[in-house]
Design a protein around this motif. Structure first.
Motif, PDB file in Angstrom:
ATOM      1  N   SER A 191       0.830  -1.216   0.000  1.00  0.00           N
ATOM      2  CA  SER A 191       0.000   0.000   0.000  1.00  0.00           C
ATOM      3  C   SER A 191       0.857   1.256   0.000  1.00  0.00           C
ATOM      4  N   ALA A 238       1.752   1.891  -3.516  1.00  0.00           N
ATOM      5  CA  ALA A 238       0.624   2.428  -4.288  1.00  0.00           C
ATOM      6  C   ALA A 238       0.352   3.889  -3.951  1.00  0.00           C
ATOM      7  N   THR A 239       0.295   4.191  -2.661  1.00  0.00           N
ATOM      8  CA  THR A 239      -0.045   5.568  -2.284  1.00  0.00           C
ATOM      9  C   THR A 239       1.105   6.520  -2.635  1.00  0.00           C
ATOM     10  N   MET A 250       0.562   7.557  -6.234  1.00  0.00           N
ATOM     11  CA  MET A 250      -0.513   8.563  -6.263  1.00  0.00           C
ATOM     12  C   MET A 250      -0.135   9.814  -5.488  1.00  0.00           C
ATOM     13  N   ARG A 259      -4.661  12.634 -10.409  1.00  0.00           N
ATOM     14  CA  ARG A 259      -5.493  11.722  -9.617  1.00  0.00           C
ATOM     15  C   ARG A 259      -6.936  11.712 -10.093  1.00  0.00           C
ATOM     16  N   MET A 270      -7.607   5.104  -8.269  1.00  0.00           N
ATOM     17  CA  MET A 270      -7.299   4.064  -7.289  1.00  0.00           C
ATOM     18  C   MET A 270      -8.572   3.515  -6.672  1.00  0.00           C
ATOM     19  N   ILE A 290      -5.048   1.719 -10.069  1.00  0.00           N
ATOM     20  CA  ILE A 290      -4.367   1.009  -8.985  1.00  0.00           C
ATOM     21  C   ILE A 290      -5.442   0.417  -8.084  1.00  0.00           C
ATOM     22  N   ASP A 321      -6.041  -1.656  -4.786  1.00  0.00           N
ATOM     23  CA  ASP A 321      -5.349  -2.138  -3.588  1.00  0.00           C
ATOM     24  C   ASP A 321      -6.281  -3.082  -2.827  1.00  0.00           C
TER      25      ASP A 321
END
Ligand SMILES: Nc1ncnc2c1ncn2[C@@H]1O[C@H](COP(=O)(O)OP(=O)(O)O)[C@@H](O)[C@H]1O
Ligand SMILES: [Mg+2]
Length: 335
Positions: free
Chosen positions: A49, A52-53, A56, A91, A97, A181, A183
């Motif tokens: 995570s 991923a974050t 972003m 974003r 996401m 993405i 998650d």
């Protein structure tokens, strides 16, 4: 165009905890081509995570730092250094996401339709409301929500978990992002619904040529969808290759452990599955040498002292000193 859609190079992300700097993602490198799916797999706490974050840029700079030598090249632009204003455009528009728990991303006090409209109009103010509404209804139909004209008027709590996750997918794909993405998108759902949702995600991504980063602790989920797989352990990438490499010729003892833990549907063995003994180390207790050495049945003195580094060829890489060793090779017989 032969340029990768996304190239993550030496991504290193650290948290400031008191006076300490604790590294959660340590020099992770991977790339993703247009229309392809990469699975990022590993147990809870391995840094999926945070990876991923960080892409972003949803990590707060006051507690979390992306190393200045890291690169997150999205169509050649380094997002690790992009301004916050630029990231707001990226974003939801170019990169979307979806999270594990849709209730935390859907606003409980607004109807589904209003939330979807807001999503379109934030990024495309020029689209008239009527046209935007039509796009929302079409999108709900595409993710398999029956009678979308009615359901668009519902509030999130009126829907089941599976339906809410479909809404999240619909919202994520509304602005036709180039990268999605996801998650742990199906972790909270039961197995049958999981399979349906993954099928929808795969179909829509294929139809719209969207690339996907699919994050999960479950190798079974990756098997359904991924073209490439990166296995993460304790903040590091430990194996990287095509789905075929990883599933048919796994090289790292950790990957083999994850593969042996996949429940086989209907085998009646769901209760006494293989598990890898021990737990993922916390950020302040990382072992020296290979981070998996404390749990690896094949670890030698060298493994406990030195980091193996990524080795391999032809696109299949592994962070293990002993991957050519016959003892390790025999252990890979995953039936
Ligand atoms: N805000 C934070 N502050 C300190 N440590 C964190 C924070 N968020 C995550 N971590 C730590 O970073 C590591 C990786 O976490 P995460 O990326 O969430 O793992 P995964 O998604 O693979 O389960 C874990 O050890 C976790 O405890
Ligand atoms: Mg996670």
């Amino acid at each position: 165009m032969d340029e990768h859609l996304l190239e993550v190079k030496n991504l290193k992300v650290s948290f400031k905890v008191g006076k300490k700097k604790l590294t959660a993602v340590d020099n992770v490198t991977f790339s993703l081509d247009r229309g392809k799916v990469i699975g990022i797999v590993g147990e809870s706490g391995c840094g999926k995570s945070v990876t991923a974050t960080s892409i972003m840029r949803l990590v707060s700079p006051s507690v979390c730092e992306i190393d200045e030598n890291s690169q997150i090249l999205f169509e050649g632009e380094d997002l690790s250094k992009a301004s916050e204003a630029r990231m707001r455009k990226v974003r939801g528009n170019e990169i979307s996401m979806i999270f594990q728990e849709p209730m935390s991303s859907l606003n409980p006090v607004y109807r589904i339709g209003d939330q979807m409209l807001e999503m379109i109009r934030t990024h495309h103010r020029e689209i008239p409301k009527k046209e935007a509404l039509k796009q929302c209804i079409e999108m709900l139909a595409r993710v398999g929500i029956p009678s979308p004209e009615q359901r668009i008027r519902e509030f999130p709590h009126q829907m089941s978990g599976g339906m809410r996750q479909r809404v999240m997918i619909a919202m994520a794909l509304l602005c036709q992002p180039k990268l999605l993405i996801a998650d742990e998108p199906t972790t909270a759902l039961d197995v049958t619904i999981q399979a349906q949702i993954l099928r929808i995600l795969k179909k829509l991504a294929e139809e719209s040529d969207t690339s996907v980063i699919l994050i999960t602790h479950d190798m079974g989920v990756v098997a359904e969808m991924a073209d490439h797989v990166m296995v993460m352990y304790a903040g590091k990438s430990v194996e990287y290759g095509t789905a075929e490499d990883i599933f048919d010729h796994p090289m790292h003892p950790y990957t083999v452990g994850l593969l042996k833990s996949i429940p086989k549907l209907g085998s009646g063995q769901e209760d006494h599955l293989f598990t890898i003994e021990g737990t993922v180390p916390g950020l302040d207790e990382m072992p020296a040498g290979c981070r998996f050495s404390t749990r690896c049945p094949y670890a030698t003195e060298q493994c406990k002292k030195e980091d193996p580094g990524m080795q391999g060829e032809a696109g299949h890489f592994v962070r293990c000193f002993r991957f050519m060793d016959p003892e390790i090779q025999d252990s890979r017989e995953v039936e």
